[in-house]
Design a protein around this motif. Structure first.
Motif, PDB file in Angstrom:
ATOM      1  N   ALA A 217     -39.844  51.821  37.805  1.00  0.00           N
ATOM      2  CA  ALA A 217     -39.044  51.153  36.785  1.00  0.00           C
ATOM      3  C   ALA A 217     -37.627  50.998  37.316  1.00  0.00           C
ATOM      4  N   THR A 218     -37.032  49.837  37.113  1.00  0.00           N
ATOM      5  CA  THR A 218     -35.686  49.561  37.621  1.00  0.00           C
ATOM      6  C   THR A 218     -34.687  50.589  37.129  1.00  0.00           C
ATOM      7  N   ALA A 219     -34.789  50.959  35.871  1.00  0.00           N
ATOM      8  CA  ALA A 219     -33.849  51.929  35.309  1.00  0.00           C
ATOM      9  C   ALA A 219     -33.954  53.267  36.027  1.00  0.00           C
ATOM     10  N   ALA A 220     -35.177  53.687  36.343  1.00  0.00           N
ATOM     11  CA  ALA A 220     -35.379  54.970  37.014  1.00  0.00           C
ATOM     12  C   ALA A 220     -34.797  54.945  38.424  1.00  0.00           C
ATOM     13  N   VAL A 221     -35.026  53.834  39.121  1.00  0.00           N
ATOM     14  CA  VAL A 221     -34.482  53.691  40.485  1.00  0.00           C
ATOM     15  C   VAL A 221     -32.963  53.709  40.450  1.00  0.00           C
ATOM     16  N   GLY A 222     -32.429  52.965  39.486  1.00  0.00           N
ATOM     17  CA  GLY A 222     -30.972  52.906  39.364  1.00  0.00           C
ATOM     18  C   GLY A 222     -30.374  54.264  39.073  1.00  0.00           C
ATOM     19  N   LYS A 223     -31.001  55.027  38.185  1.00  0.00           N
ATOM     20  CA  LYS A 223     -30.505  56.360  37.832  1.00  0.00           C
ATOM     21  C   LYS A 223     -30.569  57.299  39.026  1.00  0.00           C
ATOM     22  N   ALA A 224     -31.651  57.230  39.780  1.00  0.00           N
ATOM     23  CA  ALA A 224     -31.801  58.095  40.957  1.00  0.00           C
ATOM     24  C   ALA A 224     -30.744  57.765  41.999  1.00  0.00           C
ATOM     25  N   CYS A 225     -30.498  56.472  42.178  1.00  0.00           N
ATOM     26  CA  CYS A 225     -29.487  56.024  43.149  1.00  0.00           C
ATOM     27  C   CYS A 225     -28.105  56.504  42.732  1.00  0.00           C
ATOM     28  N   GLU A 226     -27.799  56.370  41.445  1.00  0.00           N
ATOM     29  CA  GLU A 226     -26.490  56.795  40.941  1.00  0.00           C
ATOM     30  C   GLU A 226     -26.309  58.297  41.103  1.00  0.00           C
ATOM     31  N   ASP A 227     -27.367  59.070  40.835  1.00  0.00           N
ATOM     32  CA  ASP A 227     -27.284  60.523  40.956  1.00  0.00           C
ATOM     33  C   ASP A 227     -26.953  60.943  42.380  1.00  0.00           C
ATOM     34  N   VAL A 228     -27.563  60.267  43.358  1.00  0.00           N
ATOM     35  CA  VAL A 228     -27.312  60.597  44.763  1.00  0.00           C
ATOM     36  C   VAL A 228     -25.862  60.300  45.133  1.00  0.00           C
ATOM     37  N   VAL A 229     -25.380  59.109  44.764  1.00  0.00           N
ATOM     38  CA  VAL A 229     -24.007  58.726  45.107  1.00  0.00           C
ATOM     39  C   VAL A 229     -23.005  59.617  44.382  1.00  0.00           C
ATOM     40  N   LYS A 230     -23.292  59.942  43.128  1.00  0.00           N
ATOM     41  CA  LYS A 230     -22.415  60.829  42.364  1.00  0.00           C
ATOM     42  C   LYS A 230     -22.334  62.200  43.022  1.00  0.00           C
ATOM     43  N   SER A 231     -23.486  62.719  43.446  1.00  0.00           N
ATOM     44  CA  SER A 231     -23.530  64.026  44.105  1.00  0.00           C
ATOM     45  C   SER A 231     -22.713  64.010  45.394  1.00  0.00           C
ATOM     46  N   ASN A 232     -22.856  62.935  46.178  1.00  0.00           N
ATOM     47  CA  ASN A 232     -22.094  62.811  47.428  1.00  0.00           C
ATOM     48  C   ASN A 232     -20.592  62.747  47.152  1.00  0.00           C
ATOM     49  N   SER A 233     -20.214  62.042  46.086  1.00  0.00           N
ATOM     50  CA  SER A 233     -18.805  61.918  45.718  1.00  0.00           C
ATOM     51  C   SER A 233     -18.222  63.282  45.342  1.00  0.00           C
ATOM     52  N   GLU A 234     -18.925  64.016  44.491  1.00  0.00           N
ATOM     53  CA  GLU A 234     -18.445  65.321  44.040  1.00  0.00           C
ATOM     54  C   GLU A 234     -18.406  66.327  45.194  1.00  0.00           C
ATOM     55  N   LYS A 235     -19.414  66.251  46.052  1.00  0.00           N
ATOM     56  CA  LYS A 235     -19.453  67.144  47.216  1.00  0.00           C
ATOM     57  C   LYS A 235     -18.294  66.836  48.166  1.00  0.00           C
ATOM     58  N   GLY A 236     -18.027  65.548  48.377  1.00  0.00           N
ATOM     59  CA  GLY A 236     -16.933  65.147  49.257  1.00  0.00           C
ATOM     60  C   GLY A 236     -15.580  65.611  48.731  1.00  0.00           C
ATOM     61  N   LEU A 237     -15.375  65.505  47.424  1.00  0.00           N
ATOM     62  CA  LEU A 237     -14.121  65.954  46.822  1.00  0.00           C
ATOM     63  C   LEU A 237     -13.965  67.466  46.936  1.00  0.00           C
ATOM     64  N   GLY A 238     -15.063  68.188  46.742  1.00  0.00           N
ATOM     65  CA  GLY A 238     -15.025  69.642  46.860  1.00  0.00           C
ATOM     66  C   GLY A 238     -14.644  70.082  48.269  1.00  0.00           C
ATOM     67  N   MET A 239     -15.223  69.425  49.265  1.00  0.00           N
ATOM     68  CA  MET A 239     -14.918  69.745  50.662  1.00  0.00           C
ATOM     69  C   MET A 239     -13.472  69.391  50.996  1.00  0.00           C
ATOM     70  N   LEU A 240     -12.977  68.294  50.412  1.00  0.00           N
ATOM     71  CA  LEU A 240     -11.591  67.870  50.657  1.00  0.00           C
ATOM     72  C   LEU A 240     -10.605  68.895  50.105  1.00  0.00           C
ATOM     73  N   VAL A 241     -10.845  69.372  48.890  1.00  0.00           N
ATOM     74  CA  VAL A 241      -9.963  70.374  48.294  1.00  0.00           C
ATOM     75  C   VAL A 241      -9.971  71.653  49.126  1.00  0.00           C
ATOM     76  N   GLU A 242     -11.150  72.079  49.547  1.00  0.00           N
ATOM     77  CA  GLU A 242     -11.257  73.295  50.365  1.00  0.00           C
ATOM     78  C   GLU A 242     -10.465  73.147  51.665  1.00  0.00           C
ATOM     79  N   ARG A 243     -10.566  71.982  52.281  1.00  0.00           N
ATOM     80  CA  ARG A 243      -9.836  71.727  53.524  1.00  0.00           C
ATOM     81  C   ARG A 243      -8.326  71.753  53.297  1.00  0.00           C
ATOM     82  N   LEU A 244      -7.872  71.139  52.212  1.00  0.00           N
ATOM     83  CA  LEU A 244      -6.434  71.079  51.920  1.00  0.00           C
ATOM     84  C   LEU A 244      -5.873  72.447  51.577  1.00  0.00           C
ATOM     85  N   GLU A 245      -6.622  73.223  50.801  1.00  0.00           N
ATOM     86  CA  GLU A 245      -6.150  74.559  50.422  1.00  0.00           C
ATOM     87  C   GLU A 245      -6.069  75.477  51.630  1.00  0.00           C
TER      88      GLU A 245
END
Length: 300
Positions: free
Chosen positions: A49-77
């Motif tokens: 289902a298109t909605a399911a694919v879209g949700k899965a895709c968004e979850d992956v990109v969201k996870s990568n975004s949050e992980k990237g921000l977490g690593m950035l803060v750790e590096r800066l601190e």
């Protein structure tokens, strides 16, 4: 406490802008808002289902975004360990400029600091499309654009480019004055002319008012002849006088508008070598009439 917004796509270019901002305000209490936006492409499949694919895709990109921000803060601190600084992360499913507008309004951001790509080889672009969109779209907060290869240097010499055709308010000049006072910097007012000629009555009035606003800081006035384009002229001026920061007010027919719109920019490219502080207009920009100039002059 200053509130600084730092958009990032986790590139070296963006990280350099973050480092510049942290170094610039190392002596001040600051909250740094690290922003990453994402807009995942929705995949299509006959078997899902298109909605399911879209949700899965968004979850992956969201996870990568949050992980990237977490690593950035750790590096800066780890790298800066400044007790005066606090980092707040924002991961948002939104267009970059729209999210920046939302955050400025909700958090009352004092300054947006973004990286610029600059031109190289055949890639003749003005600072990068995202930076240009931010500068042209944000109307209620100053924007500081930092070149990708610029190493931090305290701004002891600040150039303020103007044509004196506009009356500036004290509120509009506050970001410039705050910067000059913080670093005990000299402000060099630079007026680019196609042909050297005397100022009009309105221009002279605006210059006099500008000097009154700047009376508490060291400042100078320079008039220079245009070299092919305003951008090229300011670039040469900055190099010759060892300028550490270039500031401009963004309004209709301003230098900023010319450099982001004129075809000559695409041909020559503004090779941004120093940080550019773009101050947004807050109103009262209409130059006083000749009659008004005389009345003010008489009353002073």
């Amino acid at each position: 406490m200053k509130k600084i917004l730092l958009p990032t796509d986790f590139s070296p270019n963006a990280y350099n802008a973050v480092k510049y901002a942290i170094s610039l305000y190392k002596e001040e209490e600051c909250e740094f808002y690290l922003l990453n936006t994402y807009t995942p492409t929705i995949a299509h499949s006959r078997f899902m289902a298109t909605a399911a694919v879209g949700k899965a895709c968004e979850d992956v990109v969201k996870s990568n975004s949050e992980k990237g921000l977490g690593m950035l803060v750790e590096r800066l601190e780890n790298e800066y360990q400044n007790p005066k600084h606090r980092f707040i992360t924002i991961s948002s499913f939104n267009l970059l400029v729209e999210e920046i507008k939302n955050i400025i309004e909700s958090v009352r951001i004092d300054l947006v600091v973004t990286g610029t790509k600059g031109a190289s080889g055949l890639d003749e672009v003005f600072m990068g499309s995202n930076t240009v969109r931010i500068i042209k779209s944000i109307r209620n907060c100053p924007v500081l654009a930092v070149p990708q290869h610029f190493d931090y240097q305290a701004p002891a010499e600040i150039a303020f480019a103007t044509d004196f055709n506009r009356f500036y308010t004290s509120s509009e000049l506050r970001p410039l004055l705050d910067m000059a006072r913080s670093f005990r910097a000299a402000i060099r007012i630079v007026h680019v002319q196609y042909q050297i000629k005397a100022l009009t009555e309105v221009q002279q009035f605006n210059l006099n008012m500008l000097r009154k606003y700047l009376s508490g800081v060291e400042h100078y006035v320079h008039t220079v002849t245009e070299l092919n384009s305003v951008s090229k002229t300011l670039e040469v001026f900055a190099e010759e006088l060892d300028i550490h920061l270039l500031a401009m007010l963004n309004y209709q027919h301003s230098y900023v508008e010319k450099m982001t719109r004129e075809p000559v920019v695409k041909r020559l490219a503004f090779h941004t070598r120093i940080p550019l502080l773009v101050i947004q207009e807050l109103g009262m920009g209409t130059p006083p009439s000749s009659k008004r100039v005389k009345e003010v002059s008489t009353s002073n």
